[in-house]
Design an enzyme around this catalytic site. Structure first.
Site, mmCIF file in Angstrom:
data_model
loop_
_atom_site.group_PDB
_atom_site.id
_atom_site.type_symbol
_atom_site.label_atom_id
_atom_site.label_comp_id
_atom_site.label_asym_id
_atom_site.label_seq_id
_atom_site.Cartn_x
_atom_site.Cartn_y
_atom_site.Cartn_z
ATOM 1 N N LYS A 195 35.042 -80.059 25.861
ATOM 2 C CA LYS A 195 34.076 -79.151 25.235
ATOM 3 C C LYS A 195 33.016 -79.946 24.466
ATOM 4 O O LYS A 195 31.857 -79.537 24.384
ATOM 5 C CB LYS A 195 34.807 -78.163 24.328
ATOM 6 C CG LYS A 195 35.647 -77.148 25.109
ATOM 7 C CD LYS A 195 34.741 -76.250 25.939
ATOM 8 C CE LYS A 195 35.472 -75.142 26.635
ATOM 9 N NZ LYS A 195 34.581 -74.185 27.302
ATOM 10 N N TYR A 245 41.314 -80.394 26.103
ATOM 11 C CA TYR A 245 40.272 -79.373 26.050
ATOM 12 C C TYR A 245 39.120 -79.776 25.123
ATOM 13 O O TYR A 245 37.937 -79.668 25.485
ATOM 14 C CB TYR A 245 40.939 -78.089 25.579
ATOM 15 C CG TYR A 245 40.065 -76.898 25.302
ATOM 16 C CD1 TYR A 245 39.804 -75.972 26.305
ATOM 17 C CD2 TYR A 245 39.556 -76.651 24.022
ATOM 18 C CE1 TYR A 245 39.038 -74.842 26.044
ATOM 19 C CE2 TYR A 245 38.794 -75.537 23.753
ATOM 20 C CZ TYR A 245 38.535 -74.639 24.764
ATOM 21 O OH TYR A 245 37.780 -73.528 24.502
HETATM 22 N N1 LIG Z 1 38.898 -67.180 23.000
HETATM 23 C C1 LIG Z 1 38.621 -68.119 22.119
HETATM 24 O O1 LIG Z 1 39.096 -68.097 20.975
HETATM 25 C C2 LIG Z 1 37.670 -69.233 22.485
HETATM 26 C C3 LIG Z 1 37.311 -70.141 21.470
HETATM 27 C C4 LIG Z 1 36.429 -71.165 21.784
HETATM 28 C C5 LIG Z 1 35.924 -71.276 23.063
HETATM 29 N N2 LIG Z 1 36.289 -70.388 24.022
HETATM 30 C C6 LIG Z 1 35.689 -70.565 25.356
HETATM 31 O O2 LIG Z 1 35.188 -69.330 25.805
HETATM 32 C C7 LIG Z 1 35.264 -69.276 27.224
HETATM 33 C C8 LIG Z 1 35.991 -68.021 27.659
HETATM 34 O O3 LIG Z 1 37.292 -68.063 27.133
HETATM 35 P P1 LIG Z 1 38.206 -66.768 27.047
HETATM 36 O O4 LIG Z 1 38.861 -66.822 25.716
HETATM 37 O O5 LIG Z 1 37.442 -65.580 27.462
HETATM 38 O O6 LIG Z 1 39.333 -67.163 28.114
HETATM 39 P P2 LIG Z 1 39.970 -66.343 29.332
HETATM 40 O O7 LIG Z 1 41.180 -67.108 29.747
HETATM 41 O O8 LIG Z 1 40.099 -64.911 28.983
HETATM 42 O O9 LIG Z 1 38.847 -66.471 30.449
HETATM 43 C C9 LIG Z 1 38.642 -67.639 31.198
HETATM 44 C C10 LIG Z 1 38.332 -67.211 32.617
HETATM 45 O O10 LIG Z 1 38.053 -68.400 33.378
HETATM 46 C C11 LIG Z 1 38.707 -68.263 34.616
HETATM 47 N N3 LIG Z 1 38.989 -69.588 35.152
HETATM 48 C C12 LIG Z 1 39.850 -70.506 34.655
HETATM 49 N N4 LIG Z 1 39.870 -71.579 35.443
HETATM 50 C C13 LIG Z 1 39.000 -71.334 36.464
HETATM 51 C C14 LIG Z 1 38.596 -72.070 37.608
HETATM 52 N N5 LIG Z 1 39.111 -73.283 37.898
HETATM 53 N N6 LIG Z 1 37.684 -71.525 38.445
HETATM 54 C C15 LIG Z 1 37.185 -70.295 38.195
HETATM 55 N N7 LIG Z 1 37.536 -69.546 37.127
HETATM 56 C C16 LIG Z 1 38.435 -70.072 36.273
HETATM 57 C C17 LIG Z 1 39.990 -67.481 34.338
HETATM 58 O O11 LIG Z 1 40.500 -66.863 35.509
HETATM 59 C C18 LIG Z 1 39.504 -66.492 33.288
HETATM 60 O O12 LIG Z 1 39.067 -65.286 33.887
HETATM 61 C C19 LIG Z 1 35.936 -70.573 27.661
HETATM 62 O O13 LIG Z 1 34.953 -71.507 28.009
HETATM 63 C C20 LIG Z 1 36.682 -71.013 26.413
HETATM 64 O O14 LIG Z 1 36.869 -72.396 26.401
HETATM 65 C C21 LIG Z 1 37.153 -69.370 23.759
#
Ligand SMILES: NC(=O)c1ccc[n+]([C@@H]2O[C@H](COP(=O)([O-])OP(=O)(O)OC[C@H]3O[C@@H](n4cnc5c(N)ncnc54)[C@H](O)[C@@H]3O)[C@@H](O)[C@H]2O)c1
Length: 262
Positions: free
Chosen positions: A155, A151
């Protein structure tokens, strides 16, 4: 794209997830029509019924699916002026020697290749109209070492990719920026805490503010960068991390002072 927007079209990949759904809510509050693009259609339809957005399937691992979704949104909802690339393939911590190779391939396909194809599929019509704004979502793991072995590198790649698009398309009227969330209390992360895979307390200790990030706070930053308020901003990375990046060297000196009571 400043102030109250009236029925302009925004697209949010991963719009059914924690940060994605919060972004849909924020954009809807500012008056945008929002396409909620996700592979989890049950959740996408639920978010659509709660927010008034429109759910449409997309699989970021499949270029044909990405292009079909972009064509569908343009044809059925209208010209897309704002794109938030929030969807990602997440991962649990491990050592590099324990990396599952199939999972590595899936992470690269979705996070790096899928984001690249999404930027082209939604961004080229913006270029043609000479108007648009794009926000990609990185992570604080983009900027430093972490045990997220597949990951993290994807990123980190999103930073370079987004800057490349920002310069290539800047004079065609399309801005591109990245938001880096820190540890954010999404439903998926809360479930991970409940399973004992991650510790909220350990993460809070690493923040300057003494609290984790809320999805709405990341959504506010995404909305700002998409809006005309950010008309002079392109090619940047904005951390939304409760000061986690800033605490880096404090561990060498005993950690962040816990003076929250006083
Ligand atoms: N939550 C955290 O602490 C955190 C920290 C740093 C970065 N992020 C980033 O923030 C973003 C959102 O993360 P989140 O925490 O809301 O995660 P989440 O798992 O709640 O949401 C991710 C969404 O992406 C969708 N998804 C996954 N693979 C897919 C695909 N192949 N095609 C279409 N949709 C797909 C999933 O169904 C889900 O609805 C991501 O890019 C994640 O890397 C999150």
């Amino acid at each position: 794209m400043g102030g109250k927007q009236l029925d302009r079209v925004a697209a949010v990949t991963g719009g059914a997830g924690g940060i994605g759904a919060a972004t849909v809510v924020r954009l809807r509050a500012a008056g945008w029509q929002v396409a909620i693009l996700d592979r989890d259609m049950d959740l996408a339809r639920k978010i659509a019924s709660e927010t008034g957005g429109i759910a449409r399937e997309i699989d970021l691992g499949d270029g044909d699916s990405i292009r079909a979704a972009a064509d569908w949104v343009e044809a059925e909802m209208g010209p897309v002026e704002a794109l938030a690339c929030v969807a990602a393939h997440l991962e649990n911590p491990h050592n590099p020697q324990d990396q599952d190779e199939d999972e590595w391939d899936a992470i690269v396909r979705v996070n790096l290749t899928g984001t690249f194809k999404t930027l082209n599929a939604f961004g080229n019509p913006m270029r043609a109209r000479r108007r648009g704004s794009i926000v990609t979502v990185g992570s604080i793991t983009s900027l430093n070492s972490s045990p997220l072995m597949g990951y993290g590198p994807t990123k980190a790649g999103i930073i370079n990719m987004t800057r490349n698009f920002a310069v290539a398309w800047g004079r065609e009227g399309v801005r591109c920026n990245t938001v880096h969330p820190g540890p954010t209390r999404t439903p998926a992360v809360e479930a991970s805490y409940a399973r004992g895979e991650r510790s909220p307390d350990a993460m809070i200790r690493q923040t300057a503010l003494g609290r984790l990030v809320m999805p709405e706070q990341v959504a506010n930053a995404i909305h700002f960068l998409l809006s005309d308020e950010a008309a002079a901003i392109t090619g940047i990375e904005l951390p939304v991390d409760s000061g986690t990046l800033a605490t880096g060297l404090w561990l060498l000196y005993g950690g962040v002072p816990d003076n929250s009571a006083g």
